[in-house]
Write a protein that holds these residues in place. Structure first.
Motif, PDB file in Angstrom:
ATOM      1  N   GLY A  76      10.654  73.846  33.263  1.00 53.22           N
ATOM      2  CA  GLY A  76       9.822  74.740  34.058  1.00 53.22           C
ATOM      3  C   GLY A  76       9.605  74.278  35.490  1.00 53.22           C
ATOM      4  O   GLY A  76       9.054  75.010  36.300  1.00 53.22           O
ATOM      5  N   GLU A  77      10.045  73.072  35.840  1.00 53.00           N
ATOM      6  CA  GLU A  77       9.859  72.573  37.203  1.00 53.00           C
ATOM      7  C   GLU A  77      10.988  73.078  38.081  1.00 53.00           C
ATOM      8  O   GLU A  77      12.153  72.982  37.719  1.00 53.00           O
ATOM      9  CB  GLU A  77       9.836  71.048  37.201  1.00 53.00           C
ATOM     10  N   THR A  78      10.642  73.600  39.256  1.00 51.14           N
ATOM     11  CA  THR A  78      11.645  74.184  40.140  1.00 51.14           C
ATOM     12  C   THR A  78      12.115  73.228  41.223  1.00 51.14           C
ATOM     13  O   THR A  78      13.040  73.547  41.952  1.00 51.14           O
ATOM     14  CB  THR A  78      11.101  75.462  40.809  1.00 51.14           C
ATOM     15  N   ASN A  79      11.469  72.067  41.343  1.00 48.81           N
ATOM     16  CA  ASN A  79      11.926  71.139  42.367  1.00 48.81           C
ATOM     17  C   ASN A  79      13.220  70.459  41.921  1.00 48.81           C
ATOM     18  O   ASN A  79      13.494  70.304  40.743  1.00 48.81           O
ATOM     19  CB  ASN A  79      10.847  70.099  42.692  1.00 48.81           C
ATOM     20  N   LEU A  80      14.028  70.049  42.906  1.00 53.13           N
ATOM     21  CA  LEU A  80      15.313  69.430  42.606  1.00 53.13           C
ATOM     22  C   LEU A  80      15.125  67.977  42.199  1.00 53.13           C
ATOM     23  O   LEU A  80      14.316  67.257  42.768  1.00 53.13           O
ATOM     24  CB  LEU A  80      16.218  69.510  43.837  1.00 53.13           C
ATOM     25  N   LYS A  81      15.913  67.554  41.216  1.00 52.52           N
ATOM     26  CA  LYS A  81      15.871  66.171  40.748  1.00 52.52           C
ATOM     27  C   LYS A  81      17.181  65.491  41.121  1.00 52.52           C
ATOM     28  O   LYS A  81      18.243  66.086  41.021  1.00 52.52           O
ATOM     29  CB  LYS A  81      15.666  66.125  39.234  1.00 52.52           C
ATOM     30  N   ILE A  82      17.096  64.242  41.545  1.00 52.87           N
ATOM     31  CA  ILE A  82      18.285  63.488  41.923  1.00 52.87           C
ATOM     32  C   ILE A  82      18.916  62.900  40.666  1.00 52.87           C
ATOM     33  O   ILE A  82      18.237  62.283  39.850  1.00 52.87           O
ATOM     34  CB  ILE A  82      17.938  62.364  42.913  1.00 52.87           C
ATOM     35  N   ARG A  83      20.211  63.089  40.517  1.00 52.57           N
ATOM     36  CA  ARG A  83      20.981  62.453  39.451  1.00 52.57           C
ATOM     37  C   ARG A  83      22.076  61.650  40.124  1.00 52.57           C
ATOM     38  O   ARG A  83      22.684  62.104  41.097  1.00 52.57           O
ATOM     39  CB  ARG A  83      21.593  63.487  38.497  1.00 52.57           C
ATOM     40  N   LYS A  84      22.319  60.441  39.612  1.00 52.79           N
ATOM     41  CA  LYS A  84      23.280  59.545  40.261  1.00 52.79           C
ATOM     42  C   LYS A  84      24.442  59.228  39.343  1.00 52.79           C
ATOM     43  O   LYS A  84      24.289  59.122  38.136  1.00 52.79           O
ATOM     44  CB  LYS A  84      22.585  58.251  40.672  1.00 52.79           C
ATOM     45  N   VAL A  85      25.592  59.058  39.956  1.00 50.88           N
ATOM     46  CA  VAL A  85      26.794  58.623  39.255  1.00 50.88           C
ATOM     47  C   VAL A  85      26.603  57.144  38.924  1.00 50.88           C
ATOM     48  O   VAL A  85      26.051  56.388  39.735  1.00 50.88           O
ATOM     49  CB  VAL A  85      28.028  58.821  40.172  1.00 50.88           C
ATOM     50  N   PRO A  86      27.038  56.685  37.740  1.00 48.16           N
ATOM     51  CA  PRO A  86      26.958  55.252  37.442  1.00 48.16           C
ATOM     52  C   PRO A  86      27.618  54.420  38.545  1.00 48.16           C
ATOM     53  O   PRO A  86      28.678  54.788  39.066  1.00 48.16           O
ATOM     54  CB  PRO A  86      27.713  55.124  36.115  1.00 48.16           C
ATOM     55  N   GLN A  87      26.982  53.316  38.922  1.00 47.94           N
ATOM     56  CA  GLN A  87      27.411  52.533  40.077  1.00 47.94           C
ATOM     57  C   GLN A  87      28.861  52.060  39.966  1.00 47.94           C
ATOM     58  O   GLN A  87      29.586  52.023  40.957  1.00 47.94           O
ATOM     59  CB  GLN A  87      26.483  51.326  40.273  1.00 47.94           C
ATOM     60  N   ALA A  88      29.322  51.734  38.777  1.00 47.95           N
ATOM     61  CA  ALA A  88      30.715  51.291  38.611  1.00 47.95           C
ATOM     62  C   ALA A  88      31.695  52.377  39.032  1.00 47.95           C
ATOM     63  O   ALA A  88      32.745  52.093  39.616  1.00 47.95           O
ATOM     64  CB  ALA A  88      30.967  50.883  37.164  1.00 47.95           C
ATOM     65  N   LEU A  89      31.371  53.635  38.763  1.00 48.43           N
ATOM     66  CA  LEU A  89      32.250  54.732  39.160  1.00 48.43           C
ATOM     67  C   LEU A  89      32.158  55.011  40.655  1.00 48.43           C
ATOM     68  O   LEU A  89      33.146  55.392  41.283  1.00 48.43           O
ATOM     69  CB  LEU A  89      31.924  55.994  38.358  1.00 48.43           C
ATOM     70  N   VAL A  90      30.975  54.807  41.254  1.00 51.96           N
ATOM     71  CA  VAL A  90      30.824  54.965  42.701  1.00 51.96           C
ATOM     72  C   VAL A  90      31.659  53.897  43.399  1.00 51.96           C
ATOM     73  O   VAL A  90      32.379  54.174  44.361  1.00 51.96           O
ATOM     74  CB  VAL A  90      29.340  54.857  43.126  1.00 51.96           C
ATOM     75  N   ASP A  91      31.592  52.652  42.894  1.00 49.83           N
ATOM     76  CA  ASP A  91      32.348  51.554  43.495  1.00 49.83           C
ATOM     77  C   ASP A  91      33.853  51.776  43.361  1.00 49.83           C
ATOM     78  O   ASP A  91      34.631  51.330  44.211  1.00 49.83           O
ATOM     79  CB  ASP A  91      31.966  50.227  42.834  1.00 49.83           C
ATOM     80  N   ALA A  92      34.290  52.461  42.297  1.00 43.48           N
ATOM     81  CA  ALA A  92      35.714  52.733  42.103  1.00 43.48           C
ATOM     82  C   ALA A  92      36.208  53.839  43.024  1.00 43.48           C
ATOM     83  O   ALA A  92      37.403  54.117  43.087  1.00 43.48           O
ATOM     84  CB  ALA A  92      35.983  53.104  40.651  1.00 43.48           C
ATOM     85  N   ASN A  93      35.290  54.483  43.757  1.00 39.96           N
ATOM     86  CA  ASN A  93      35.614  55.513  44.741  1.00 39.96           C
ATOM     87  C   ASN A  93      36.392  56.673  44.122  1.00 39.96           C
ATOM     88  O   ASN A  93      37.418  57.097  44.641  1.00 39.96           O
ATOM     89  CB  ASN A  93      36.395  54.887  45.906  1.00 39.96           C
ATOM     90  N   LEU A  94      35.901  57.173  42.993  1.00 45.41           N
ATOM     91  CA  LEU A  94      36.538  58.292  42.299  1.00 45.41           C
ATOM     92  C   LEU A  94      35.871  59.595  42.744  1.00 45.41           C
ATOM     93  O   LEU A  94      34.789  59.925  42.318  1.00 45.41           O
ATOM     94  CB  LEU A  94      36.400  58.131  40.784  1.00 45.41           C
ATOM     95  N   HIS A  95      36.536  60.328  43.622  1.00 45.95           N
ATOM     96  CA  HIS A  95      35.953  61.574  44.117  1.00 45.95           C
ATOM     97  C   HIS A  95      36.756  62.794  43.702  1.00 45.95           C
ATOM     98  O   HIS A  95      36.390  63.911  44.004  1.00 45.95           O
ATOM     99  CB  HIS A  95      35.823  61.545  45.640  1.00 45.95           C
ATOM    100  N   SER A  96      37.866  62.588  43.016  1.00 49.16           N
ATOM    101  CA  SER A  96      38.701  63.702  42.592  1.00 49.16           C
ATOM    102  C   SER A  96      38.503  63.943  41.099  1.00 49.16           C
ATOM    103  O   SER A  96      38.357  63.016  40.315  1.00 49.16           O
ATOM    104  CB  SER A  96      40.164  63.387  42.886  1.00 49.16           C
TER     105      SER A  96
END
Length: 150
Positions: A109-129
């Protein structure tokens, strides 16, 4: 009321119990019909949602499947402002920091946006595709619980 109507020595009741019972049965009948109509509309909406298409990656191949046919291990491509099934883990994001914003109003029921993050290991692997995501691996997460706000 029925006791007072048929045994006036116990107490006096000026209301006819059968008129009250008729009103009660009428209200219950109307409520049952209303709930049935709402249940049918909900069923149709659920069927429409479950049969809506979603873009996915399964075993390295791009496919389009109904939401009800998604399997554990499928990658789902979600674009800006799209609705998606609730049980997803964010594996990649167009944001370089690996975060995305999710509106959960249908769940809590909350309309504000919530931040969700990619696991850090995947961010470090630079997987954007979509195609470069790993095809095997495991995730460990907590068991389901009632506290959805933490």
């Amino acid at each position: 009321m029925i006791i007072g109507w048929y045994m006036p020595r116990l107490f006096q009741s000026s209301i006819n119990p059968w008129g009250t019972l008729g009103t009660l049965l009428f209200v219950l009948g109307v409520t049952m019909v209303k709930e049935g109509v709402e249940d049918k509309a909900r069923h149709r909406a659920d069927r429409r949602e479950n049969n809506s298409p979603v873009r996915a990656l399964r075993h390295g191949k791009r496919i389009v499947v109904c939401k009800q046919d998604l399997r554990v291990g499928d990658y789902v491509l979600v674009k800006n402002r799209e609705q998606f099934p609730a049980d997803l883990i964010c594996m990649a994001s167009a944001d370089l920091r690996g975060q995305c914003f999710v509106e959960t109003s249908n769940i809590d029921g909350e309309t504000n946006l919530k931040i969700r993050k990619v696991p850090q290991a995947l961010v470090d692997a630079n997987l954007h595709s979509f195609e470069t995501l790993p095809t095997d691996g495991t995730f460990e997460c907590e068991a389901p619980n009632k506290d959805i706000h933490n």
